[in-house]
Design a protein around this motif. Sequence first.
Motif, PDB file in Angstrom:
ATOM      1  N   TYR A   2      38.333   9.142  32.716  1.00  0.00           N
ATOM      2  CA  TYR A   2      37.255   8.163  32.600  1.00  0.00           C
ATOM      3  C   TYR A   2      36.423   8.420  31.350  1.00  0.00           C
ATOM      4  O   TYR A   2      35.968   7.487  30.710  1.00  0.00           O
ATOM      5  CB  TYR A   2      36.336   8.214  33.821  1.00  0.00           C
ATOM      6  CG  TYR A   2      37.048   8.019  35.125  1.00  0.00           C
ATOM      7  CD1 TYR A   2      37.735   6.845  35.386  1.00  0.00           C
ATOM      8  CD2 TYR A   2      37.052   9.011  36.091  1.00  0.00           C
ATOM      9  CE1 TYR A   2      38.393   6.657  36.579  1.00  0.00           C
ATOM     10  CE2 TYR A   2      37.706   8.830  37.283  1.00  0.00           C
ATOM     11  CZ  TYR A   2      38.371   7.656  37.517  1.00  0.00           C
ATOM     12  OH  TYR A   2      39.030   7.473  38.703  1.00  0.00           O
ATOM     13  N   GLY A   6      35.629   5.674  28.398  1.00  0.00           N
ATOM     14  CA  GLY A   6      34.232   5.370  28.128  1.00  0.00           C
ATOM     15  C   GLY A   6      33.841   5.695  26.695  1.00  0.00           C
ATOM     16  O   GLY A   6      33.135   4.926  26.041  1.00  0.00           O
ATOM     17  N   ARG A  71      32.588  -4.714  27.454  1.00  0.00           N
ATOM     18  CA  ARG A  71      31.992  -3.954  28.558  1.00  0.00           C
ATOM     19  C   ARG A  71      32.718  -4.242  29.874  1.00  0.00           C
ATOM     20  O   ARG A  71      33.036  -3.325  30.639  1.00  0.00           O
ATOM     21  CB  ARG A  71      30.513  -4.323  28.662  1.00  0.00           C
ATOM     22  CG  ARG A  71      29.754  -3.565  29.669  1.00  0.00           C
ATOM     23  CD  ARG A  71      29.732  -2.101  29.298  1.00  0.00           C
ATOM     24  NE  ARG A  71      28.562  -1.516  29.866  1.00  0.00           N
ATOM     25  CZ  ARG A  71      27.828  -0.608  29.286  1.00  0.00           C
ATOM     26  NH1 ARG A  71      28.158  -0.180  28.106  1.00  0.00           N
ATOM     27  NH2 ARG A  71      26.794  -0.111  29.870  1.00  0.00           N
ATOM     28  N   GLU A  75      34.928  -1.639  32.174  1.00  0.00           N
ATOM     29  CA  GLU A  75      34.664  -1.416  33.599  1.00  0.00           C
ATOM     30  C   GLU A  75      35.892  -1.744  34.443  1.00  0.00           C
ATOM     31  O   GLU A  75      36.179  -1.075  35.428  1.00  0.00           O
ATOM     32  CB  GLU A  75      33.464  -2.236  34.063  1.00  0.00           C
ATOM     33  CG  GLU A  75      32.148  -1.793  33.462  1.00  0.00           C
ATOM     34  CD  GLU A  75      31.791  -0.365  33.812  1.00  0.00           C
ATOM     35  OE1 GLU A  75      32.040   0.070  34.955  1.00  0.00           O
ATOM     36  OE2 GLU A  75      31.256   0.325  32.926  1.00  0.00           O
ATOM     37  N   ARG A  78      38.355   1.111  34.099  1.00  0.00           N
ATOM     38  CA  ARG A  78      37.888   2.252  34.904  1.00  0.00           C
ATOM     39  C   ARG A  78      38.118   2.019  36.397  1.00  0.00           C
ATOM     40  O   ARG A  78      38.494   2.935  37.139  1.00  0.00           O
ATOM     41  CB  ARG A  78      36.417   2.510  34.647  1.00  0.00           C
ATOM     42  CG  ARG A  78      36.169   3.156  33.336  1.00  0.00           C
ATOM     43  CD  ARG A  78      34.727   3.541  33.202  1.00  0.00           C
ATOM     44  NE  ARG A  78      34.386   3.468  31.796  1.00  0.00           N
ATOM     45  CZ  ARG A  78      33.200   3.211  31.322  1.00  0.00           C
ATOM     46  NH1 ARG A  78      32.192   3.019  32.140  1.00  0.00           N
ATOM     47  NH2 ARG A  78      32.974   3.173  30.051  1.00  0.00           N
ATOM     48  N   ALA A  79      37.896   0.784  36.870  1.00  0.00           N
ATOM     49  CA  ALA A  79      38.095   0.492  38.289  1.00  0.00           C
ATOM     50  C   ALA A  79      39.563   0.602  38.671  1.00  0.00           C
ATOM     51  O   ALA A  79      39.893   1.168  39.732  1.00  0.00           O
ATOM     52  CB  ALA A  79      37.592  -0.915  38.594  1.00  0.00           C
TER      53      ALA A  79
END
Length: 86
Positions: A2, A6, A71, A75, A78-79
Amino acid sequence: MYGYIGTLIEIYTYMLIAYVLLSWLPSAKESFIGEMLGKLCEPYLSIFRRFIPPIGGMIDISPIVALIALRFIGEGIRAVLSFFVR
């Protein structure tokens, strides 16, 4: 995992912001850094410029939409990774 994603998204966000700020200064955009940022950022921004015309012929809001989309993409990645990597 992650942290890498990021960090990459954060770096690309700063690159997009720097490219937009350099576009206000025509001589800076023609510098080595400006050309390098253009090669990295323009392919991503061109996707949004196809659908979002400049307001009044001068104000380009596509970088704002591109940053918001970046963004959401980050996300989403990451999910998905958190679902598969536990």
